[in-house]
Write a protein that holds these residues in place. Structure first.
Motif, PDB file in Angstrom:
ATOM      1  N   SER A 417     -24.765  28.718  26.421  1.00 50.08           N
ATOM      2  CA  SER A 417     -23.472  28.644  27.096  1.00 50.08           C
ATOM      3  C   SER A 417     -23.578  29.189  28.503  1.00 50.08           C
ATOM      4  N   HIS A 420     -18.693  27.986  29.341  1.00 51.63           N
ATOM      5  CA  HIS A 420     -17.624  27.642  28.384  1.00 51.63           C
ATOM      6  C   HIS A 420     -17.486  28.628  27.233  1.00 51.63           C
ATOM      7  N   GLY A 421     -18.466  29.506  27.065  1.00 52.82           N
ATOM      8  CA  GLY A 421     -18.404  30.463  25.964  1.00 52.82           C
ATOM      9  C   GLY A 421     -19.055  29.925  24.696  1.00 52.82           C
ATOM     10  N   ILE A 422     -19.045  30.751  23.667  1.00 54.24           N
ATOM     11  CA  ILE A 422     -19.687  30.427  22.387  1.00 54.24           C
ATOM     12  C   ILE A 422     -18.650  29.902  21.391  1.00 54.24           C
TER      13      ILE A 422
END
Lengths: 466, 466
Positions: A417, A420-422
């Protein structure tokens, strides 16, 4: 007793909430695709301030009910999707700019405030907020902080994390941790902010923040250019960094096949897709129109003289610049433009020096593993951030495509990532980018701050350590 | 059994260490004043890599012996002073640049490396390391990270924290947490780096880091000027921010009495102390000598035209610029220059808008509380960082002076440490700048990561929560 009944019995009555199905449906989904299994939240709480958030968490804690914090629901990794049997805690009623401080160059803002409102408040004070991306009208500051959002100008202004001076957070047990610091230099004790920023609502709920503002740029220069081969891309980046210094605010690379798709369909782009192997959109933001124009012209001249550029066109107006950006931003409509049906989009990082190696290995792996497997590439190269889109016409190959791409990222020592994040979607790949010892430490932090596992369960951290 | 004997029995024999008194004396003191009570470390360990640091910590953990990590011993708050019955863990044998990556613009460095070596490595690759201060030849990267060191160019490049992309840390139990990330955008899981950065060796021992490099500046413009009244200081800062944009790299304010002392004694300064109430040293670093010269000239012109400046002189050469900086840097020799005997130096932050209010209240409080109490003021105003020096001719007033100054900082919602850290000397004042809930959370982090309390005991956190 039914946990919802119990929760409703204990919730202080003045805290806004709804069990209406219409309201709950509004909190079912984010920007990602609909899921095979979705969970309607049992209730939506709409607290108005940190004290009310704390009251919700105390009630949830007493009843053992799971809480999923939600901002603008524009996330790209499923981080705000309700889990089974959870309630949603929406920050949408906590919006507003509390203060713009033109001495400290800060804005103090409630977590539910949309990004665009912060940008406008900055502009109103002849200042500039450093983070920007497409969903600015809907995404909220709280979601951006929970996610450590990136965007196009990280090269110059940094990630959302880098904008934060002060933060207010509510812990799982309802404790309010508040440090609305406005001071750039402040070494009094441990840094608690960064523990919560980027933890995607699993360690605490961000309710308020003090964010940095920058001087409003007074000059903008934009160049769209074509080069031949990755070596020229790196030479151009090095030249731009040296010649433009801190003015360099974007260096977006589009590989030829990505560029060709948007060119053929939109007809917007002034350079032929035959002009080079890589197309670069480069932007500089400065403080003096005349002098910066000289600096930029000299840079472009050098790039031509040194044989780096095959072709280039400089924006002569704001509308030119906007049309160049639309080429890059057509990534959002790829599944329409490409005509290959649904696509799977990726947001990963690889070390800058290995960008082309990543592209080559990814193409090979997709051709090998996926029937008809191919991809187009683009990204914020200078920040190490690569995006790619892979067609999935049947809609059945998503899992296989993810496995192939993330395995290549892992082989490059990259990150699954970038910005966008996990969330929900990448947790099973977290160990591709973080070590067992790191994930164990993350779990210890989670267990310390949220021993009942109430906050955004099933997000970020993988199920087990194995 | 004697803990030292036990430690020596368990320590793997290949790990360099010494119990020689001469070696131990070298690790007794930092840059702060000698103390009434000092503790010679029982032993000094000189590990060569993270594995050896881990072995020392495992041995210490098994024997319950306290460990005080040490870098260049240039700290200003007593953070590296040995506690009673402790061993010192010196990182002085862990020095060296592992890599300069000109694609990623990073330097990978061992914790014991002096700052100056990093600056030189950057320069050798036509790059620039963003942090600089006086002790560059002796201070180490590890110490700077543990302390989140600041310096003169925070305004443009940020604190040490802001330079860090990757970090390797050894925990109290010997676990190695390694994430030598080189990627600017990386949102894979929790941010663990910032937990350790600025924790002054109480949560883990930093052994290695990946740090950001910037383009080498190609132009430098320096102005020394006098203004009349704090309103003009703020107007000048706002004008400089707007006109110079990201080039603005220093905005050092000297209040008239500070300036007068250095002027009278050194005779170095080109502006008369009568020229204004505040003297400002302003620096811009850019990428294009000719164009940046235009930008800077236009800025200076505007400042005169708008009636902000009483007098000003621009550096015409590097040696001019250096002589201007010597005026500011004479703060280091204040106790000599001032002729009032020993002085107590402070490093605090207050919100930018309240800088002058802080000066006024501090003067009043010192005059009221301390016989002959007075102070001179200077600081990195744009970063909210104020320094002041208070004479303590008898050497007996130190405690009383601290109480008075920190109480004023507290009343301003300021920070008792801007850039020097909390260490031993300010722990009793930590709660002036952080809430009870925050300090409780810091303690929970400490207890989770170091349940035996082995790492740098008695530093940063106050004894009790009361």
């Amino acid at each position: 007793m039914n946990p919802l009944v119990q929760f409703l019995e204990h919730l202080p009555p003045h805290i806004p909430h709804s069990v209406d199905e219409f309201d709950r449906r509004r909190h079912l989904r984010d920007f990602t695709l609909p899921r095979a299994v979705e969970h309607l939240p049992l209730l939506v709480a709409y607290p108005r301030d940190a004290d009310q958030v704390a009251a919700v968490m105390k009630t949830a804690s007493a009843c053992g009910i799971h809480v999923v914090p939600q901002g603008g629901l524009t996330g790209m990794a499923g981080g705000a999707l309700p889990s089974a049997g959870s309630i949603a805690l929406s920050l949408e009623k906590m919006r507003g700019i509390e203060e713009v401080d033109t001495f400290a160059n800060t804005v103090t803002v409630l977590a539910g405030t949309p990004l665009q409102a912060v940008q406008q408040a900055a502009q109103g004070a002849d200042r500039f907020f450093g983070v920007d991306f497409g969903s600015r009208g809907s995404c909220t500051i709280g979601g951006m902080l929970a996610n450590n959002a990136g965007g196009n100008r990280v090269l110059r202004y940094g990630m959302t994390r880098d904008q934060v001076l002060g933060l207010e957070v509510v812990l799982a047990d309802g404790t309010i941790i508040s440090n609305m610091n406005k001071m750039i230099k402040n070494n009094a004790g441990y840094d608690l902010r960064n523990l919560f920023i980027g933890s995607e609502g699993t360690l605490g709920i961000i309710t308020r923040a003090v964010l940095r503002l920058f001087p409003a740029p007074r000059s903008s220069n934009t160049l769209l250019c074509a080069v031949d081969g990755i070596d020229q891309v790196h030479r151009l980046l090095a030249l731009a960094r040296g010649a433009l210094g801190a003015q360099l605010s974007a260096f977006e690379v589009m590989w030829q096949d990505f560029y060709a798709i948007t060119h053929d369909v939109t007809g917007r782009s002034p350079l032929s897709p035959e002009a080079g192997t890589h197309f670069i959109l480069l932007e500089a933001l400065g403080s003096d129109e005349q002098a910066d124009g000289m600096i930029f012209a000299r840079f472009a001249e050098q790039a031509f003289e040194q044989g780096i550029l095959q072709d280039a066109v400089q924006a002569q107006s704001l509308s030119d610049a906007e049309s160049f950006w639309r080429i890059r931003d057509s990534s959002g409509e790829l599944s329409h433009l490409w005509g290959k049906g649904a696509v799977v989009n990726f947001d990963v990082s690889v070390p800058v020096a290995r960008a082309e190696e990543f592209v080559t290995l990814c193409r090979e792996a997709l051709a090998r593993d996926i029937p008809g497997g191919e991809a187009v590439f683009f990204g914020h190269l200078a920040d190490s951030n690569m995006h790619l889109a892979v067609p999935d016409p049947s809609g059945q190959q998503r899992e296989a495509i993810c496995r192939t791409v993330y395995a290549t990222v892992r082989a490059m020592a990259g990150s699954v990532s970038a910005e966008h994040g996990i969330g929900l979607d990448k947790r099973q790949y977290l160990h591709y980018s973080r070590s067992e010892a790191e994930i164990a430490l993350m779990w210890r932090l989670k267990q310390m701050l949220d021993p009942q596992g109430l906050l955004n369960p099933g997000k970020v951290l993988p199920e087990s350590l194995a």
